[in-house]
Enzyme design. Structure first.
Site, PDB file in Angstrom:
ATOM      1  N   ASP A 116     -44.794 -67.842 -23.867  1.00  0.00           N
ATOM      2  CA  ASP A 116     -44.089 -68.519 -24.950  1.00  0.00           C
ATOM      3  C   ASP A 116     -43.725 -67.497 -26.002  1.00  0.00           C
ATOM      4  O   ASP A 116     -44.458 -66.543 -26.257  1.00  0.00           O
ATOM      5  CB  ASP A 116     -44.921 -69.653 -25.548  1.00  0.00           C
ATOM      6  CG  ASP A 116     -46.262 -69.194 -26.100  1.00  0.00           C
ATOM      7  OD1 ASP A 116     -46.356 -68.969 -27.316  1.00  0.00           O
ATOM      8  OD2 ASP A 116     -47.206 -69.060 -25.302  1.00  0.00           O
ATOM      9  N   GLU A 151     -54.023 -68.872 -12.265  1.00  0.00           N
ATOM     10  CA  GLU A 151     -53.837 -67.427 -12.426  1.00  0.00           C
ATOM     11  C   GLU A 151     -54.433 -66.625 -11.270  1.00  0.00           C
ATOM     12  O   GLU A 151     -54.070 -65.464 -11.077  1.00  0.00           O
ATOM     13  CB  GLU A 151     -54.432 -66.981 -13.768  1.00  0.00           C
ATOM     14  CG  GLU A 151     -53.629 -67.522 -14.947  1.00  0.00           C
ATOM     15  CD  GLU A 151     -54.295 -67.307 -16.292  1.00  0.00           C
ATOM     16  OE1 GLU A 151     -53.570 -67.322 -17.305  1.00  0.00           O
ATOM     17  OE2 GLU A 151     -55.539 -67.135 -16.354  1.00  0.00           O
TER      18      GLU A 151
END
Length: 243
Positions: free
Chosen positions: A205, A12
């Site tokens: 997701d 990240e």
């Protein structure tokens, strides 16, 4: 002014340290100091007059709390910007959507046996809210970059939630839009230490997931988008947006 940029996983924050020059915005850490502290690595640099400290916490609320507190107390951060991925609990959110937290809560905090609401402890609050100025800034950056930025409540817990029943419970109990494992911990630390903060998440997701979805590839791609977005926010802060 010193700005902390934080993620939970190395992927990240990786784009900030990429020296390939693929994204002209991501050059602020071409020259930086690397500091080891509290079993973590932090990177210090300057960008358009701003001092910047970058780091990832590792996954989970305790790690996130440690890194957020370190960035503020040891490195002197005046603002904290968090970037990472999250799962959707509201069906309107799709994979790849960007969401800015307007409130954060802990879905796994439970002393309801004593008559308290889920997510609450005495002398605390169920929800902690990020800086409204930073949220407004994020929307302005999104508009300039032609991106759609959604906003909503993000629920945090030390669990990867795969169960539809649990996701539905979190959505109903906290009116949550997305779930992850660090944001509310960062929020509690920043709120207690009176440091404005902002949480940006890319949805990784969702209910409409394809079985062939490649999470690792998505993580790398979303990190590039999110990190470039955060640097665009830094540009505005360097230009005096928060003054």
């Amino acid at each position: 002014m010193k700005v902390a940029i934080m993620g939970a996983m190395p992927e990240e924050i990786e784009p900030f340290l990429d020296t390939s020059g693929h994204d002209p915005l991501l050059k602020l850490f071409n020259k930086h100091n690397e500091i080891q502290y509290g079993s973590n690595t932090y990177h210090e640099a300057t960008y358009k007059g701003l001092d910047v400290v970058l780091g990832y916490s590792k996954i989970g609320k305790v790690n996130a709390s440690l890194s957020a507190a370190t960035m503020i107390e040891k490195f002197g951060a005046d603002i904290l910007l968090f970037t990472g991925v999250a799962g959707a609990v509201k069906k309107e959110l799709k994979i790849g959507d960007l969401i800015a937290a307007t409130a954060l809560c802990q879905h796994d905090l439970d002393i309801s046996l004593f008559g308290h609401a889920y997510g609450y402890v005495p002398e605390g609050a169920v929800y902690v809210k990020p800086s409204e100025k930073l949220i407004t800034l994020a929307h302005e950056v999104a508009k300039k970059r032609g991106l759609k930025l959604q906003e909503g409540t993000i629920a945090t817990g030390d669990q990867f939630i795969a169960s539809k029943e649990r996701k539905d419970w979190i959505a109903k109990t906290f009116n949550a839009d997305a779930i992850e494992m660090e944001g509310a911990a960062v929020a509690v630390v920043c709120d207690a230490l009176k440091v404005p903060f902002f949480i940006l998440r890319a949805i990784s997701d969702a209910a409409d997931m394809d079985a062939k979805f490649d999470f690792d590839a998505f993580l790398k791609d979303s990190a590039k988008v999110s990190s470039s977005f955060v640097v665009a926010m830094l540009d505005e802060i360097a230009n005096g947006y928060l003054k």
